[in-house]
Design an enzyme around this catalytic site. Sequence first.
Site, PDB file in Angstrom:
ATOM      1  N   ALA A   1       0.838  -1.212   0.000  1.00 14.77           N
ATOM      2  CA  ALA A   1       0.000   0.000   0.000  1.00 14.77           C
ATOM      3  C   ALA A   1       0.870   1.259   0.000  1.00 14.77           C
ATOM      4  O   ALA A   1       1.978   1.230   0.544  1.00 14.77           O
ATOM      5  CB  ALA A   1      -0.905   0.000   1.231  1.00 14.77           C
ATOM      6  N   PRO A   2       0.394   2.328  -0.634  1.00 13.09           N
ATOM      7  CA  PRO A   2      -0.911   2.505  -1.276  1.00 13.09           C
ATOM      8  C   PRO A   2      -0.966   2.040  -2.733  1.00 13.09           C
ATOM      9  O   PRO A   2      -1.960   2.255  -3.403  1.00 13.09           O
ATOM     10  CB  PRO A   2      -1.127   4.011  -1.190  1.00 13.09           C
ATOM     11  N   GLY A   3       0.095   1.415  -3.208  1.00  9.73           N
ATOM     12  CA  GLY A   3      -0.004   0.796  -4.522  1.00  9.73           C
ATOM     13  C   GLY A   3       0.847   1.424  -5.611  1.00  9.73           C
ATOM     14  O   GLY A   3       0.730   1.029  -6.774  1.00  9.73           O
TER      15      GLY A   3
ATOM     16  N   CYS B   1      12.903   4.391   2.169  1.00 10.56           N
ATOM     17  CA  CYS B   1      12.983   5.837   1.878  1.00 10.56           C
ATOM     18  C   CYS B   1      13.646   6.519   3.075  1.00 10.56           C
ATOM     19  O   CYS B   1      13.006   7.194   3.874  1.00 10.56           O
ATOM     20  CB  CYS B   1      11.629   6.436   1.537  1.00 10.56           C
TER      21      CYS B   1
END
Lengths: 178, 355
Positions: free
Chosen positions: B160-162, B283
């Site tokens: 998620a979120p994809g 990240c």
Amino acid sequence: MRAKKEDVVRLRPAAHEEEAIIAKFLRLVGVAVNPFKGGIYILDIEGARYRDAFYLPVKLRSLVGRGVAAYSGGLYLGSIEDRRLKPGLPLARALKPLCSVAAKCVKLTPRGEQLFLYGRTVEGYNIVGWKPGYVIVLAPDGEAIGWGYGDMRRAGDPSRNLILKPLKDLGWYLRRGG
Amino acid sequence: MTRLTPPRIINPRVESLRKKLASIDEMIFRDRGGGEASRLAVKYGYRDYIVARLIAALGNVAEVEELLEWNEKPLPETIRCNDYLIPCSDLVERLEQKGFTLSGIPWIPEGIEVVDAPMSVGATHEYLRGYYYIQDPGSMSVTPLLDPKPGEIIVDMAAAPGGKASHILQLARDRALLVAVEANRKRVRALRSNLQRLGFTSYIIHRMDSRLLPKRIPGLRASADKVLLDAPSSGEGIIRKDPSRKTSRGPEDLYYIHWLQLDMLYTGIELLKPGGILVYAACSTSPEEGELVISRILDLRNDVEVARLDYRIGSPGLDSYEYAELRGEARGCIRLWPHRHGTEGFFICGLRRKT
């Protein structure tokens, strides 16, 4: 303790009755032969009144797993509630290629598209080739943008008699998140 | 001294290593500061330990200050054209007709920077039709490194979120078999919505802790061609987008995240078939979430090696770090730095399961 909604979810092959509900809806939109037969899976959601229906191609079925909390997969057909299918947006996109042969589709003008995507009823002069009942709604460029219901008003200006009521439009992705 | 609390670790070998390294970790993950680190931390509003570790990683105070300056600049707004549904040139034409000013991202064919917009990029008809996905430039650089191909079984362990999950299917033309996994109930809804909006169908979404995959779906063990692990992270790489990250986490959080990442990575390799490739991404600019995770997985498993990926942008990974011992192979990974590459801070590494 009662399980929270969506806590207990399972994808399972559709029962005969559920396949019949989907086939009936497809006939209503002009698709006589159910192209998804045999590959329909149902997502039961504990505590919810509806069940979600998906079409899983053969290769995906092996990835579902037994007793595993699958949440979604394949082509979303819609949700089954009160023995009826409420069609999903991906189904409209999947059936669009059949517009020229069998499926009931109506095209909107640019203004009609704008109204439809805001979830508003579209009147006749913004509809190209109005049809009664459940229809796939197309944008002026032919892209599927949702589901509508062709209806007639019984009174008032005859030029505005034919209308398209929105059932589900792409604006749903913004308003409700799919 | 801050108390270090680990996450619940599922893989016994990872837990065993954690216990063995407990005293070393007390040193690595301790709160740090003083000197130049404290001066810069005050100037730019960070917790000291973040700046101290950046100085240790880059080995150059002036460059760290340049990085901190860059973190003050908001990220450019960028979108990823979904060329599965529309040729990118057509999308650009449509948006420009609406008054958008656009510019291509040189290293990502589908990447587009929105220089000027007359309306929100999340409210256009093109967005609703799934013609693009709003995604940061570093984030959209990860999936091409996985090189998804039609017919492959690919697992996205934190989907998620994809953004990356949809990029996998886009690159494989919706013909890979994607198992997208997400534990969070709210985020999994966004994942489903985005995959549907973007027009993809060749996926199964499982809502679960992806570390349970080998147990819950035994057929997936050692059978995935590729695995993407965009791991939960401290978010130190997205300070340009979320400045609260300058102070919202402490070294104890970093410790927790590090062991969660390592545990997830261990599972990810379990899913890979021999010869399969896993791309690990975080990240973050923190070596504890990057090279240290890779070094420790290489210590834990002798069935995996760093794979050289086809990088179009980035700097090599670190092979030394003042606060922790790193394996030299980590240099084969890549880092995206805001001040060097204009992106978010990212660590990306390819791992191959040996045949």
